[in-house]
Design a protein around this motif. Structure first.
Motif, short mmCIF file in Angstrom:
data_model
loop_
_atom_site.label_atom_id
_atom_site.label_comp_id
_atom_site.label_asym_id
_atom_site.label_seq_id
_atom_site.Cartn_x
_atom_site.Cartn_y
_atom_site.Cartn_z
N TYR A 178 0.83 -1.20 0.00
CA TYR A 178 0.00 0.00 0.00
C TYR A 178 0.86 1.25 0.00
O TYR A 178 1.84 1.36 0.75
CB TYR A 178 -0.93 0.00 1.22
CG TYR A 178 -1.68 1.31 1.41
CD1 TYR A 178 -2.70 1.67 0.55
CD2 TYR A 178 -1.32 2.18 2.44
CE1 TYR A 178 -3.38 2.88 0.71
CE2 TYR A 178 -1.98 3.38 2.62
CZ TYR A 178 -3.01 3.72 1.75
OH TYR A 178 -3.66 4.93 1.92
N TRP A 179 0.45 2.23 -0.84
CA TRP A 179 1.19 3.49 -0.93
C TRP A 179 0.34 4.66 -0.44
O TRP A 179 0.63 5.26 0.60
CB TRP A 179 1.64 3.71 -2.38
CG TRP A 179 2.47 4.95 -2.60
CD1 TRP A 179 2.95 5.81 -1.66
CD2 TRP A 179 2.91 5.45 -3.87
NE1 TRP A 179 3.67 6.81 -2.24
CE2 TRP A 179 3.67 6.62 -3.60
CE3 TRP A 179 2.76 5.03 -5.19
CZ2 TRP A 179 4.25 7.38 -4.61
CZ3 TRP A 179 3.36 5.78 -6.20
CH2 TRP A 179 4.08 6.94 -5.90
N THR A 180 -0.74 4.99 -1.15
CA THR A 180 -1.55 6.14 -0.77
C THR A 180 -2.95 6.01 -1.36
O THR A 180 -3.23 5.08 -2.13
CB THR A 180 -0.88 7.45 -1.25
OG1 THR A 180 -1.60 8.56 -0.72
CG2 THR A 180 -0.87 7.53 -2.77
N LYS A 181 -3.81 6.96 -1.02
CA LYS A 181 -5.19 6.94 -1.51
C LYS A 181 -5.65 8.37 -1.81
O LYS A 181 -5.03 9.35 -1.38
CB LYS A 181 -6.13 6.31 -0.48
CG LYS A 181 -6.23 7.10 0.82
CD LYS A 181 -7.16 6.45 1.82
CE LYS A 181 -7.24 7.27 3.12
NZ LYS A 181 -8.13 6.65 4.11
N HIS A 182 -6.73 8.47 -2.56
CA HIS A 182 -7.44 9.71 -2.87
C HIS A 182 -6.66 10.65 -3.79
O HIS A 182 -7.04 10.87 -4.93
CB HIS A 182 -7.84 10.47 -1.61
CG HIS A 182 -8.76 9.69 -0.71
ND1 HIS A 182 -9.07 10.08 0.57
CD2 HIS A 182 -9.43 8.52 -0.91
CE1 HIS A 182 -9.88 9.21 1.12
NE2 HIS A 182 -10.11 8.26 0.24
N GLU A 186 2.83 15.94 -6.96
CA GLU A 186 4.00 15.57 -7.73
C GLU A 186 5.19 15.28 -6.82
O GLU A 186 5.96 14.35 -7.08
CB GLU A 186 4.35 16.69 -8.71
CG GLU A 186 5.49 16.35 -9.66
CD GLU A 186 5.72 17.42 -10.70
OE1 GLU A 186 6.88 17.59 -11.14
OE2 GLU A 186 4.73 18.09 -11.08
N GLU A 187 5.33 16.04 -5.75
CA GLU A 187 6.43 15.80 -4.81
C GLU A 187 6.29 14.46 -4.11
O GLU A 187 7.27 13.71 -3.95
CB GLU A 187 6.47 16.93 -3.76
CG GLU A 187 6.88 18.29 -4.31
CD GLU A 187 5.77 18.96 -5.12
OE1 GLU A 187 4.59 18.51 -5.00
OE2 GLU A 187 6.07 19.90 -5.88
N GLU A 188 5.07 14.13 -3.68
CA GLU A 188 4.84 12.84 -3.03
C GLU A 188 5.08 11.69 -4.00
O GLU A 188 5.65 10.65 -3.63
CB GLU A 188 3.40 12.78 -2.49
CG GLU A 188 3.13 13.73 -1.34
CD GLU A 188 1.67 13.84 -1.00
OE1 GLU A 188 1.35 14.30 0.12
OE2 GLU A 188 0.83 13.48 -1.85
N ALA A 189 4.64 11.87 -5.23
CA ALA A 189 4.84 10.82 -6.23
C ALA A 189 6.32 10.62 -6.52
O ALA A 189 6.80 9.48 -6.62
CB ALA A 189 4.09 11.18 -7.51
N ARG A 190 7.06 11.72 -6.62
CA ARG A 190 8.50 11.61 -6.90
C ARG A 190 9.22 10.90 -5.76
O ARG A 190 10.06 10.02 -6.00
CB ARG A 190 9.09 13.00 -7.11
CG ARG A 190 10.59 12.98 -7.40
CD ARG A 190 11.15 14.35 -7.69
NE ARG A 190 10.80 14.80 -9.04
CZ ARG A 190 9.87 15.72 -9.30
NH1 ARG A 190 9.20 16.29 -8.29
NH2 ARG A 190 9.60 16.07 -10.54
N ALA A 191 8.90 11.25 -4.52
CA ALA A 191 9.55 10.61 -3.37
C ALA A 191 9.25 9.12 -3.33
O ALA A 191 10.14 8.28 -3.10
CB ALA A 191 9.09 11.29 -2.08
N GLY A 192 7.99 8.74 -3.57
CA GLY A 192 7.63 7.33 -3.54
C GLY A 192 8.28 6.54 -4.66
O GLY A 192 8.73 5.40 -4.46
N LEU A 193 8.35 7.12 -5.85
CA LEU A 193 8.96 6.43 -6.98
C LEU A 193 10.46 6.26 -6.80
O LEU A 193 11.03 5.24 -7.19
CB LEU A 193 8.66 7.19 -8.28
CG LEU A 193 7.20 7.15 -8.75
CD1 LEU A 193 7.01 8.09 -9.93
CD2 LEU A 193 6.79 5.73 -9.13
N ILE A 194 11.11 7.27 -6.20
CA ILE A 194 12.55 7.13 -5.93
C ILE A 194 12.79 5.98 -4.96
O ILE A 194 13.70 5.15 -5.16
CB ILE A 194 13.11 8.46 -5.36
CG1 ILE A 194 13.13 9.53 -6.46
CG2 ILE A 194 14.51 8.25 -4.80
CD1 ILE A 194 13.53 10.91 -5.97
N GLU A 195 11.98 5.88 -3.92
CA GLU A 195 12.11 4.76 -2.97
C GLU A 195 11.90 3.43 -3.69
O GLU A 195 12.63 2.46 -3.44
CB GLU A 195 11.10 4.91 -1.84
CG GLU A 195 11.38 6.05 -0.88
CD GLU A 195 10.35 6.11 0.23
OE1 GLU A 195 9.80 5.05 0.57
OE2 GLU A 195 10.10 7.21 0.74
#
Length: 226
Positions: A178-182, A186-195
């Motif tokens: 699980y990552w996120t909902k709703h 762009e900043e949150e997406a970039r941080a998650g994709l880097i991880e």
């Protein structure tokens, strides 16, 4: 006698033809509607309406009794209609690959980690899902990843995803985590994709579960009633 018989036969055929029956029904319905309207508007002569069944579906009669008029519906032959009901899906499934990295087997040169797959739990007509998809797609060249849609209304896995996420789409997973909902910025997406690309992604807390929430609410309600 022969002429009278022929005339009577022609009259019977004319009265029983489909067009004649339809015209008769139309005239009777108009008269009934007028009589009903008249009865409602007058206070001097109240009418009494008796309903047994609809006048055109069986051998039945509907009568309006009034001081000035009585309208009686005809009893017409019953028509049998066979209706076949089929269950069809209202919306088409949106499950499937939305896009892939230019080479889904490419490996990040710094981390030697394969391109991650992001799963978007969605359904037809979800505008928030479209927005999340746009944010992720804007980063697909900078941070390569695959995006796959999972329609929660599909009947796979006994509606597992629908029961969990029916109130909370869009929901995002990195692989099976699980990552996120709703919504996602762009900043949150970039941080998650880097991880995810570095292989250090950890499941987030707060994963929705509508079925579990409904069970807890039912239990609390039952305890309160007891």
């Amino acid at each position: 006698v022969v002429i009278c018989t022929m005339i009577a036969t022609m009259m019977i055929l004319a009265l029983t033809s489909p067009s004649s029956i339809a015209n008769t029904q139309s005239i009777i319905q108009t008269r009934l509607a007028f009589q009903h309207h008249f009865c409602r508007r007058t206070n001097l002569h109240p009418c009494h309406r008796q309903h047994y069944l609809h006048p055109f579906t069986a051998t039945t009669k509907t009568t309006f009794n009034h001081r000035h008029a009585t309208v009686r519906a005809l009893s017409l032959p019953r028509t049998t209609t066979t209706t076949t009901t089929t269950t069809t899906r209202l919306f088409a499934s949106v499950s499937g690959t939305i896009y892939t990295a230019r080479n889904s087997k490419e490996v990040d040169s710094d981390t030697t980690t394969a391109v991650p797959t992001i799963r978007l739990f969605t359904k037809e007509g979800c505008t928030l899902c479209d927005r999340v998809k746009e944010v992720l797609e804007s980063l697909k060249d900078e941070l390569p990843h695959n995006l796959v849609a999972v329609d929660i209304t599909d009947n796979d896995n006994n509606n597992q995803w629908y029961e969990k996420y029916k109130w909370d789409i869009p929901v995002l997973h990195v692989k099976d985590h699980y990552w996120t909902k709703h919504r996602i910025t762009e900043e949150e997406a970039r941080a998650g994709l880097i991880e995810a690309l570095q292989g250090s992604f950890q499941p987030r807390t707060g994963e929705p579960d509508a079925a579990l929430m409904e069970r807890k609410q039912a239990e609390r309600k039952q305890e309160k009633n007891e």
